[in-house]
Scaffold this motif. Structure first.
Motif, PDB file in Angstrom:
ATOM      1  N   UNK A  88     -21.566  18.238 -14.664  1.00 44.34           N
ATOM      2  CA  UNK A  88     -21.712  19.408 -13.905  1.00 44.34           C
ATOM      3  C   UNK A  88     -20.897  19.607 -12.914  1.00 44.34           C
ATOM      4  N   UNK A  89     -20.525  18.344 -12.162  1.00 47.18           N
ATOM      5  CA  UNK A  89     -19.517  18.453 -10.887  1.00 47.18           C
ATOM      6  C   UNK A  89     -18.141  18.775 -11.486  1.00 47.18           C
ATOM      7  N   UNK A  90     -17.890  18.765 -12.818  1.00 44.61           N
ATOM      8  CA  UNK A  90     -16.614  18.997 -13.467  1.00 44.61           C
ATOM      9  C   UNK A  90     -16.606  20.633 -13.854  1.00 44.61           C
ATOM     10  N   UNK A 109     -18.138   8.637 -14.773  1.00 44.60           N
ATOM     11  CA  UNK A 109     -16.767   9.059 -14.437  1.00 44.60           C
ATOM     12  C   UNK A 109     -15.895   8.731 -15.719  1.00 44.60           C
ATOM     13  N   UNK A 110     -16.507   7.731 -16.602  1.00 43.86           N
ATOM     14  CA  UNK A 110     -15.668   7.465 -17.827  1.00 43.86           C
ATOM     15  C   UNK A 110     -15.820   8.489 -18.659  1.00 43.86           C
ATOM     16  N   UNK A 111     -16.827   9.272 -18.950  1.00 44.96           N
ATOM     17  CA  UNK A 111     -16.887  10.380 -19.866  1.00 44.96           C
ATOM     18  C   UNK A 111     -16.273  11.472 -19.327  1.00 44.96           C
ATOM     19  N   UNK A 112     -16.174  11.815 -18.192  1.00 45.91           N
ATOM     20  CA  UNK A 112     -15.436  12.608 -17.762  1.00 45.91           C
ATOM     21  C   UNK A 112     -13.924  12.525 -18.025  1.00 45.91           C
ATOM     22  N   UNK A 113     -13.484  11.197 -17.750  1.00 46.17           N
ATOM     23  CA  UNK A 113     -12.011  10.901 -17.872  1.00 46.17           C
ATOM     24  C   UNK A 113     -11.629  11.178 -19.111  1.00 46.17           C
ATOM     25  N   UNK A 114     -12.244  10.553 -20.148  1.00 45.57           N
ATOM     26  CA  UNK A 114     -11.973  10.527 -21.528  1.00 45.57           C
ATOM     27  C   UNK A 114     -11.951  11.892 -22.173  1.00 45.57           C
ATOM     28  N   UNK A 170      -2.358  15.341 -24.058  1.00 41.59           N
ATOM     29  CA  UNK A 170      -2.488  16.329 -22.749  1.00 41.59           C
ATOM     30  C   UNK A 170      -3.984  16.537 -22.173  1.00 41.59           C
ATOM     31  N   UNK A 171      -4.115  16.469 -20.860  1.00 44.80           N
ATOM     32  CA  UNK A 171      -5.307  16.667 -20.233  1.00 44.80           C
ATOM     33  C   UNK A 171      -5.672  18.075 -20.025  1.00 44.80           C
ATOM     34  N   UNK A 172      -6.965  18.315 -20.612  1.00 47.57           N
ATOM     35  CA  UNK A 172      -7.331  19.849 -20.351  1.00 47.57           C
ATOM     36  C   UNK A 172      -8.342  20.109 -19.407  1.00 47.57           C
ATOM     37  N   UNK A 173      -8.847  20.652 -18.614  1.00 51.74           N
ATOM     38  CA  UNK A 173      -9.883  21.098 -17.742  1.00 51.74           C
ATOM     39  C   UNK A 173     -11.180  21.200 -18.514  1.00 51.74           C
ATOM     40  N   UNK A 174     -12.236  20.646 -17.970  1.00 56.00           N
ATOM     41  CA  UNK A 174     -13.580  20.636 -18.525  1.00 56.00           C
ATOM     42  C   UNK A 174     -14.411  21.985 -18.106  1.00 56.00           C
ATOM     43  N   UNK A 175     -13.966  22.560 -17.083  1.00 57.56           N
ATOM     44  CA  UNK A 175     -14.580  23.539 -16.732  1.00 57.56           C
ATOM     45  C   UNK A 175     -14.963  24.875 -17.638  1.00 57.56           C
ATOM     46  N   UNK A 176     -16.203  25.207 -17.595  1.00 60.45           N
ATOM     47  CA  UNK A 176     -16.752  26.217 -18.438  1.00 60.45           C
ATOM     48  C   UNK A 176     -17.122  25.624 -20.011  1.00 60.45           C
ATOM     49  N   UNK A 177     -16.923  24.399 -20.304  1.00 59.37           N
ATOM     50  CA  UNK A 177     -17.033  23.731 -21.617  1.00 59.37           C
ATOM     51  C   UNK A 177     -18.519  23.407 -21.562  1.00 59.37           C
TER      52      UNK A 177
END
Length: 264
Positions: free
Chosen positions: A28-30, A236-241, A1-8
């Motif tokens: 940072x954009x995420x 992009x790859x780091x954010x996606x994974x 399941x995908x979870x948001x990265x915001x705030x991490x």
């Protein structure tokens, strides 16, 4: 399941340029808060400070530290600080992007010395072994938790030979071995560990390789996408994974090269 990265929180080792900086920008954009370690002289420190302000303008917390990430004293100083800054969130993403190694042949030639024992040890310690030591200390401090992701930057140079790349190639091989070992040992904690194998990418570290122009020409000609890999592709790859909560993708070398390795 995908979870948001915001705030991490993310920790990027080698944050001031190249792939490390591109990853920090994308995260940072995420909405990810960024901890960074870099090791620069005066001009590099100014660029790092500018980059940190750029990231802060995106509304996230940013803390850069100019220190030698390969030293035990640096970890001893910064890990407790990172624990205080991240609070109960811990570190969701650890990126090891340290590119500081010796680029000389093993064998002396034309009056120039070959690689020394000190140079070999330094290259492997910085570019490979430091991944283990940072992961050990962060895990011991309770900062790597279920869902955390650890990424190490490798390259196709782990299996290809150029006259000046021997020590770095050895470091990349060791780095990939460390990734496999850490992946198995951290699996019970739900922490995923992977190596990202970027294609030929124009970065300060690439430009230090004497054969860089030849590498760039070949990759541009053979990459199926008709262009070089960009640092932003790695970001992009780091954010996606990292959005995946699961640790089931672990212990791998993941190509981020547009298929370059298939045709080079």
């Amino acid at each position: 399941m995908a979870t948001p990265l915001e705030g991490s929180w993310a920790l990027v080792l080698g944050v001031s340029s190249g792939m490390g900086l591109a990853v920090a920008r994308q995260l940072a954009h995420e909405g990810v808060n960024v901890l960074g370690v870099h090791f620069d002289t005066a001009s590099g420190q100014e660029k790092a400070a500018t980059a940190a302000e750029e990231l802060r303008s995106l509304g996230v917390q940013v803390h850069f530290h100019n220190a030698n990430a390969a030293r035990a004293a640096t970890r001893a100083e910064l890990v407790p600080l990172f624990r205080e800054l991240t609070g109960d969130r811990g570190i969701r993403i650890l990126v090891h992007s340290l590119a500081f190694g010796t680029l000389v042949p093993f064998i002396a030639k034309d009056g120039q010395p070959g690689l020394s024992e000190r140079q070999m040890n330094m290259t492997l310690d910085v570019m490979a072994h430091s991944l283990v030591y940072w992961t050990q200390d962060l895990h011991a401090a309770g900062l790597l938790r279920h869902g955390s992701k650890v990424y190490a930057m490798t390259s196709a140079g782990n299996a290809k030979v150029t006259s000046n790349y021997g020590a770095v190639s050895a470091a990349k091989c060791a780095l990939e071995a460390h990734v496999r070992q850490l992946a198995v040992e951290l699996a019970p904690s739900g922490v995923a560990v992977n190596a990202l194998r970027a294609g030929v990418t124009v970065t300060p570290s690439l430009e230090r390789i004497p054969e860089s122009a030849e590498l760039v020409e070949r990759a541009t000609r053979t990459n199926p996408h008709g262009r070089l890999t960009r640092p932003e592709d790695v970001g992009d790859a780091v954010a996606l994974l990292s959005r995946a909560e699961t640790s089931w993708i672990t212990g791998n070398v993941i190509g981020v090269d547009g298929g370059e390795v298939l045709t080079a």
